[in-house]
Design an enzyme around this catalytic site. Sequence first.
Site, PDB file in Angstrom:
ATOM      1  N   GLU A 394       0.822  -1.214   0.000  1.00 31.45           N
ATOM      2  CA  GLU A 394       0.000   0.000   0.000  1.00 31.45           C
ATOM      3  C   GLU A 394       0.859   1.269   0.000  1.00 31.45           C
ATOM      4  OE1 GLU A 394      -2.960  -0.174  -0.808  1.00 31.45           O
ATOM      5  OE2 GLU A 394      -3.306  -2.305  -0.427  1.00 31.45           O
ATOM      6  N   HIS A 397       1.647   2.087  -3.589  1.00 32.88           N
ATOM      7  CA  HIS A 397       0.571   2.863  -4.227  1.00 32.88           C
ATOM      8  C   HIS A 397       0.614   4.320  -3.762  1.00 32.88           C
ATOM      9  CE1 HIS A 397      -1.456  -0.365  -6.239  1.00 32.88           C
ATOM     10  NE2 HIS A 397      -1.765  -1.016  -5.134  1.00 32.88           N
TER      11      HIS A 397
END
Length: 604
Positions: A394, A397
């Site tokens: 994550e 991202h």
Amino acid sequence: MEQTSQKTIPKRSEIKPEFKWKLESIFPTDEAWEQEYKKVQELIEKIETYQGKLSEAPSVIAECMKTYEELGLAMERVYVYARMRRDEDNTNTKYQALTDRASSLSIRVSSAVSFLVPEILSMPDEKLDSYIADERLSKYRFYLNEIKRQKEHVLSAQEEQVIAQVGELAQAPQTIFGMINNADMVFPNIKNENGEEVQLTHGRYIHFIESYDRRVRQDAFKAMYDTYRKQKNTLAATLNASVKKDVFYARIRKYPSALAAALDSDNIPVEVYTNLIQAVRDNLPAMHRYVSLRKKLLGVDELHMYDLYVPMVKEVKMNIPYEEAVRLVKEGLAPLGDDYRRVLDEAFSSGWIDVYENEGKTSGAYSWGAYGTHPFVLMNYQNNVNNLFTLAHEMGHALHSYYSDKHQPYLDAQYKIFVAEVASTLNESLLMDYMLKTTEDPRQKMYLVNYYLEQFRGTVYRQTMFAEFEKTIHERVEAGEPLTPDTLCGLYYDLNVDYYGPDMVVDEDINMEWARIPHFYNEFYVYQYATGFSAATALSQQILHEGAPAVERYLTFLKSGGSDYPIELLRKAGVDMASPKPVVEALKVFARLLDEMEELATYV
């Protein structure tokens, strides 16, 4: 904070502030959100005044595009804030209401700007070209050229209106499948590891198929596919209808195939898809070797399809508290250089991340945000290896969005799905490299290698097998052939035999697996998991072996957002996805991991 040691899930108010994201960086108060909401309403009225006037002068388009940007930015902030506040605690009725209002407003925005593309495309080519060349529109050049590129596949306004109106009908196969799969499908009871009768569900199937008790795995596998087989005629008809819908849209928009139509939205050559399948097929011996190793490590006379998900290594306890995960992620991503490390430090210390589970919080993990503010990451952190890698994923991202937003104007900042998983998966690859180099316990190292091998098997080999199945069934329909249950089962069974090789007993039940894959109703999507994973693996190897030049290319890629076509962006980063080379390079890493697993197995 030993979150996993708590027996009850805490309330939101019981979570320490340092483990909560700070959404105040989007709006300091809910009242500020209300002001932005009103601003969106005003901008909707403003942008509607440009309808019918875009061909008057380049300055008119420039003014309209400026308003379009302002509207998009404001709407994004309004929606993201409301939704993320709701995600903190879905039982909070205040933020349920804000989210509903934001969703309704978003639909109004979509309707208000729907004139933009058709009106731009209605201009004669020479006039549109002269407008695109105008300096006042230089900021929007890529956006306008991308609209123009797809002009030959855009129909008349009346035809487009008809297609828009049948859109709801076109969703029918996916909707029907969803109802069968999630609402009507009832699975039988099986006995769990303790001999207790438990009803099989989609969620429990994942747990059962990973069980160390082989009887449980086999029972779950058989019960799952026996249930689907009872619906095989309906499910085959539903998938057939979905494929026919894809073929219809491709033909009416003058594409040579449904595959070409699906890839054209991102300007991806069809060769990228076919090269992926060929490269993976050329490297099937490595998958067959993996199957042999799995059979050996599990100590079974025959390896069945229901033996594919249980870890090859008996569970190893690796307790990784969040603070330790942060340290490991920072260390693992050190090869990306000082600036990346600086942004990571900021993310971990400045309220980017909502760390722990609380009552009512949205499950899972994601990275999201609005242009103009830093990204945010939602976690439900538990002290294990999977959550460690989810955190690294994550943050990949998040930093992709951070660099993209910082270096690109609003319309060019959003990166395409084709490259979306590259930054996240690359982080996992670098972290895995670090963990394997620094973990001394042979059993822990085996556990990590098993985890990584499974990533390859599930993301490259399995998704490519899905992609090949999709390609074949679309070609059958394009050739006028029916997709009967026997056809679908036969094709799917044969692919499993090819992909898993001679040491796998390909149970007949697996020929129904096509019936439970929801991605098949979102045409030609799954291949991007395999290409993204391959690109990320190839880039991570370049970073580890080349150092600074590879890091510089990669950071340029992160900063580029959606300012060019995905293939071009990756090419500049150092991987050419139009060739099979990145896939081949990634699968060499898979082969090396197999070597390492075989070597470790001799010591444990």
